[in-house]
Design a protein around this motif. Structure first.
Motif, PDB file in Angstrom:
ATOM      1  N   UNK A 103       0.805  -1.220   0.000  1.00 21.10           N
ATOM      2  CA  UNK A 103       0.000   0.000   0.000  1.00 21.10           C
ATOM      3  C   UNK A 103       0.838   1.270   0.000  1.00 21.10           C
ATOM      4  N   UNK A 104       2.130   1.139   0.359  1.00 18.74           N
ATOM      5  CA  UNK A 104       2.941   2.344   0.468  1.00 18.74           C
ATOM      6  C   UNK A 104       4.415   2.055   0.295  1.00 18.74           C
ATOM      7  N   UNK A 105       5.179   3.143   0.173  1.00 18.24           N
ATOM      8  CA  UNK A 105       6.629   3.058   0.019  1.00 18.24           C
ATOM      9  C   UNK A 105       7.268   4.057   0.971  1.00 18.24           C
TER      10      UNK A 105
ATOM     11  N   UNK B 113      -8.700  11.588  23.095  1.00 14.39           N
ATOM     12  CA  UNK B 113      -8.129  10.298  22.707  1.00 14.39           C
ATOM     13  C   UNK B 113      -8.910   9.692  21.550  1.00 14.39           C
ATOM     14  N   UNK B 114     -10.229   9.870  21.575  1.00 16.97           N
ATOM     15  CA  UNK B 114     -11.041   9.406  20.447  1.00 16.97           C
ATOM     16  C   UNK B 114     -10.669  10.163  19.177  1.00 16.97           C
ATOM     17  N   UNK B 115     -10.350  11.459  19.325  1.00 14.78           N
ATOM     18  CA  UNK B 115      -9.920  12.241  18.162  1.00 14.78           C
ATOM     19  C   UNK B 115      -8.609  11.704  17.595  1.00 14.78           C
ATOM     20  N   UNK B 116      -7.691  11.274  18.476  1.00 15.45           N
ATOM     21  CA  UNK B 116      -6.440  10.677  18.010  1.00 15.45           C
ATOM     22  C   UNK B 116      -6.726   9.393  17.234  1.00 15.45           C
ATOM     23  N   UNK B 117      -7.632   8.583  17.753  1.00 15.04           N
ATOM     24  CA  UNK B 117      -7.982   7.349  17.052  1.00 15.04           C
ATOM     25  C   UNK B 117      -8.622   7.656  15.703  1.00 15.04           C
ATOM     26  N   UNK B 118      -9.505   8.670  15.670  1.00 17.49           N
ATOM     27  CA  UNK B 118     -10.128   9.061  14.402  1.00 17.49           C
ATOM     28  C   UNK B 118      -9.065   9.503  13.399  1.00 17.49           C
ATOM     29  N   UNK B 119      -8.085  10.268  13.881  1.00 18.64           N
ATOM     30  CA  UNK B 119      -7.025  10.738  12.991  1.00 18.64           C
ATOM     31  C   UNK B 119      -6.223   9.576  12.426  1.00 18.64           C
ATOM     32  N   UNK B 120      -5.980   8.559  13.256  1.00 21.21           N
ATOM     33  CA  UNK B 120      -5.220   7.400  12.777  1.00 21.21           C
ATOM     34  C   UNK B 120      -5.987   6.680  11.674  1.00 21.21           C
ATOM     35  N   UNK B 121      -7.298   6.631  11.812  1.00 26.82           N
ATOM     36  CA  UNK B 121      -8.122   5.983  10.788  1.00 26.82           C
ATOM     37  C   UNK B 121      -8.127   6.811   9.509  1.00 26.82           C
ATOM     38  N   UNK B 122      -8.275   8.123   9.641  1.00 24.09           N
ATOM     39  CA  UNK B 122      -8.269   8.997   8.452  1.00 24.09           C
ATOM     40  C   UNK B 122      -6.947   8.893   7.707  1.00 24.09           C
ATOM     41  N   UNK B 123      -5.856   8.822   8.450  1.00 21.51           N
ATOM     42  CA  UNK B 123      -4.531   8.785   7.834  1.00 21.51           C
ATOM     43  C   UNK B 123      -4.188   7.419   7.262  1.00 21.51           C
ATOM     44  N   UNK B 124      -4.939   6.405   7.650  1.00 24.50           N
ATOM     45  CA  UNK B 124      -4.654   5.055   7.166  1.00 24.50           C
ATOM     46  C   UNK B 124      -5.006   4.927   5.690  1.00 24.50           C
ATOM     47  N   UNK B 125      -4.594   3.810   5.121  1.00 24.78           N
ATOM     48  CA  UNK B 125      -4.876   3.531   3.716  1.00 24.78           C
ATOM     49  C   UNK B 125      -5.982   2.488   3.588  1.00 24.78           C
ATOM     50  N   UNK B 126      -6.810   2.400   4.615  1.00 21.05           N
ATOM     51  CA  UNK B 126      -7.947   1.483   4.605  1.00 21.05           C
ATOM     52  C   UNK B 126      -8.991   1.956   3.601  1.00 21.05           C
ATOM     53  N   UNK B 127      -9.866   1.058   3.231  1.00 21.93           N
ATOM     54  CA  UNK B 127     -10.931   1.381   2.280  1.00 21.93           C
ATOM     55  C   UNK B 127     -11.931   2.341   2.917  1.00 21.93           C
TER      56      UNK B 127
END
Length: 346
Positions: free
Chosen positions: A169-171, A310-324
């Motif tokens: 998914x990334x380099x 902390x929920x905002x941090x988790x949301x940010x991790x999801x937004x930044x991910x390369x998940x569908x």
């Protein structure tokens, strides 16, 4: 004492974890015993690595990492690392793991670069099915090797590029930030970009804002591995935020590698207050003895983050991910459910 929600149940994405560094300490000791290998005393005593932020400190870190990597010398061990990393993430609420690997070191044991990468991708697919943690793979070149090697890896990564678990998914570009010339790796990143890969080089941990400026200018990252030193240059931080470049912040790494003296000194709150997209990561828990959940606990205990933050941090991790998009939507809904649940833990 105020009751708080269980952070192990907070859905999150884990975007900064290195392959050998993801190994369980118990697995390391088991492999060393089986193979008759001698390890530094600290690696068997449950003490996290702590070195100064200089070349001597990095040498000690790299030597320890290399000793562990030398034990990863078969297909079975490679598969075991992927599986155990996902199992550990699942226990800590991670639903998405994007693990980073340079297959070069493992290639001699399994017949070459291509078989090494294919083993990792195959196990990532199997592990996704069996653990419920989506596992994507990031191929990373090393700053300590010739930039031509990075081009080879970029072509290999692009050949297996995709957006599904068990695909590349990334380099990235890892290892000592002081090594190599950033601009000389630009051709490899152009190959990766043309191949449809997200660009996720390291920068801004051992070196400060000037290094981040080079990485942004020459490699055009979508995410930045670490980037924590951006707190020293608010103007550059704003530029990074405006470019929508997420930061993979790894507090335990920052302290173990001597960048900051304590977890309280890591400028996590400052970066968040500035509006940075932050994805907490464990980096190399094998040596730092601090996993993903520990990073969230530190945000709570050392920086005073509320459950909402902390929920905002988790949301940010999801937004930044390369998940569908579907995975992201489901995770965001589950994060909302966590925050709307009743606090139970003191």
């Amino acid at each position: 004492m105020e009751k708080r929600r269980d952070l192990a149940k907070l859905p999150k994405a884990h975007l900064h974890l290195h392959f050998t560094g993801a190994m369980r300490p118990a697995t390391l000791l088991e492999l060393a015993k089986e193979q008759g290998a001698r390890l530094p005393k600290f690696m068997g005593e449950g003490d996290p690595l702590h070195v100064p932020a200089d070349e001597r400190g990095w040498f000690r870190f790299q030597r320890s990492y290399d000793l562990a990597r030398a034990l990863v010398n078969s297909e079975a061990i490679m598969r075991r690392i992927i599986r155990e990393a996902a199992e550990d993430d699942a226990r800590e609420g991670s639903r998405r793991l994007e693990i980073q690997v340079d297959p070069t070191s493992y290639a001699p044991h399994v017949g070459g670069l291509t078989p090494a990468l294919e083993i990792i991708l195959d196990e990532a697919r199997a592990t996704t099915r069996e653990t419920g943690v989506e596992v994507g793979v990031i191929v990373a070149a090393s700053r300590t090797r010739n930039p031509l090697d990075a081009r080879t890896l970029a072509r290999l990564a692009a050949h297996y590029a995709g957006d599904q678990p068990g695909e590349v998914i990334g380099f990235g570009l890892s290892n000592d930030e002081r090594a190599g010339v950033t601009a000389e790796f630009a051709p490899a990143f152009k190959i990766a970009k043309r191949g449809g890969l997200t660009l996720v080089p390291h920068g801004g941990e051992l070196l400060g804002p000037a290094h981040v400026r080079e990485v942004v200018r020459d490699l055009h990252p979508n995410r930045l591995g670490h980037g924590v030193r951006l707190a020293e240059d608010p103007e550059l931080l704003k530029r990074v935020i405006d470019k929508n470049i997420a930061l993979e912040v790894c507090p335990a790494s920052n302290v173990s590698l001597g960048v900051y003296a304590t977890l309280q000194d890591v400028p996590l709150a400052e970066l968040a207050k500035a509006g940075a997209t932050i994805a907490l990561g464990a980096d190399d828990p094998l040596l730092f003895l601090s996993r993903l959940l520990d990073q969230y606990e530190s945000a709570r205990e050392d920086h005073g983050f509320t459950d909402s933050e902390l929920a905002d941090l988790a949301r940010a991790s999801v937004r930044a991910s390369l998940a569908s998009p579907d995975t992201k939507k489901k995770l965001q809904e589950d994060i909302d459910s966590w925050l709307n649940s009743s606090p139970t833990k003191e």
